[in-house]
Design an enzyme around this catalytic site. Structure first.
Site, PDB file in Angstrom:
ATOM      1  N   ASN A   1       0.818  -1.210   0.000  1.00 33.28           N
ATOM      2  CA  ASN A   1       0.000   0.000   0.000  1.00 33.28           C
ATOM      3  C   ASN A   1       0.856   1.265   0.000  1.00 33.28           C
ATOM      4  OD1 ASN A   1      -2.493  -1.293   0.040  1.00 33.28           O
ATOM      5  ND2 ASN A   1      -2.491  -1.488   2.264  1.00 33.28           N
ATOM      6  N   HIS A   2       0.374   2.277  -0.699  1.00 36.27           N
ATOM      7  CA  HIS A   2       0.961   3.607  -0.671  1.00 36.27           C
ATOM      8  C   HIS A   2       0.027   4.532   0.103  1.00 36.27           C
ATOM      9  CE1 HIS A   2       3.994   3.354  -4.218  1.00 36.27           C
ATOM     10  NE2 HIS A   2       3.781   2.149  -3.695  1.00 36.27           N
ATOM     11  N   ALA A   3       0.560   5.608   0.621  1.00 37.54           N
ATOM     12  CA  ALA A   3      -0.258   6.577   1.361  1.00 37.54           C
ATOM     13  C   ALA A   3      -1.343   7.155   0.457  1.00 37.54           C
ATOM     14  CB  ALA A   3       0.623   7.688   1.911  1.00 37.54           C
TER      15      ALA A   3
ATOM     16  N   THR B   1       0.547   9.843  -4.090  1.00 35.69           N
ATOM     17  CA  THR B   1       0.784   8.491  -3.564  1.00 35.69           C
ATOM     18  C   THR B   1       2.248   8.089  -3.696  1.00 35.69           C
ATOM     19  OG1 THR B   1       0.307   7.451  -5.713  1.00 35.69           O
ATOM     20  CG2 THR B   1      -1.548   7.758  -4.186  1.00 35.69           C
TER      21      THR B   1
END
Length: 213
Positions: free
Chosen positions: A84-86, A92
């Site tokens: 996952n990315h922010a 992102t």
């Protein structure tokens, strides 16, 4: 009397080194594998943890849990929460991982906000070749995951799913039979009883299976 292969054997079928029992092979505390669950890969069977469980980082704490008697085909992959990315800001892009000043002010909460928890695979699940299981998915006992599927949502027990995104195509048995199978839970029996009742387990007579329970 023999009661099947040794669950601690890495190669339970010596003539076919492509088949490995994963519980004996994997020692990562973030991965739990049940007895007799196997992975089949003609080239990289021994590298399951490295090649098939991706983005699995200690600092995030998520676990991959796979039950007993599962069959995992070549190239099936489990994408963990570390992929996952922010998503809380405008970009992102993972600036922080490159350091050199880009890590200053980074808030780990922007990553943990998107975590989806453990990935849980039930017992007696068949996962087809090159299937992708996304983070936080739960796959119920007895389910079948079609080859090349991308599983982004939970899968019900004894469901057959396929596609990208994977959708349920049908249930393997009527609802009342599924309820009875889940109560019997033959995969939890002692291996001696499983061996003695293989005809009932491999058969299609739920009454016979219940009598063996």
């Amino acid at each position: 009397m023999s009661y099947g292969p040794d669950p601690q054997a890495i190669h339970p079928v010596p003539a076919h080194q492509r088949i490995v029992f994963l519980k004996a092979l994997i020692h990562d505390p973030k991965i739990e594998i049940g007895d007799y669950t196997y992975y089949d890969d003609p080239e990289n069977a021994l590298l399951f943890a490295e090649r098939n469980v991706l983005h699995h980082y200690d600092f995030l704490g998520d676990r991959l849990r796979i039950g007993r008697f599962c069959a995992i085909a070549t190239g099936a992959r489990f994408i963990m929460n570390g992929a996952n990315h922010a998503m809380t800001g405008f970009s992102t892009f993972p600036f922080n991982i490159f350091g050199r000043g880009w890590d200053e002010g980074f808030d780990i909460g922007t990553i943990t906000a998107g975590l989806r928890g453990d990935t849980v695979i039930g017992n007696d699940v068949w996962i087809g070749a090159e299937a992708v299981i996304l983070p936080g998915v739960t796959i119920g006992d007895g389910a079948v995951i079609g080859a090349f599927s991308v599983v982004a949502r939970d899968v019900a027990p004894y469901a057959i799913v396929a596609g990208n995104p994977a959708v349920e195509r049908r249930r393997r048995f009527p609802p009342e039979t599924i309820e009875r199978l889940l109560r019997v839970a033959w995969w939890n029996w002692p291996i001696e009883r499983i061996t003695q009742n293989l005809a009932a387990i491999r058969g299609a007579d739920i009454d016979a299976l219940e009598r063996a329970a």
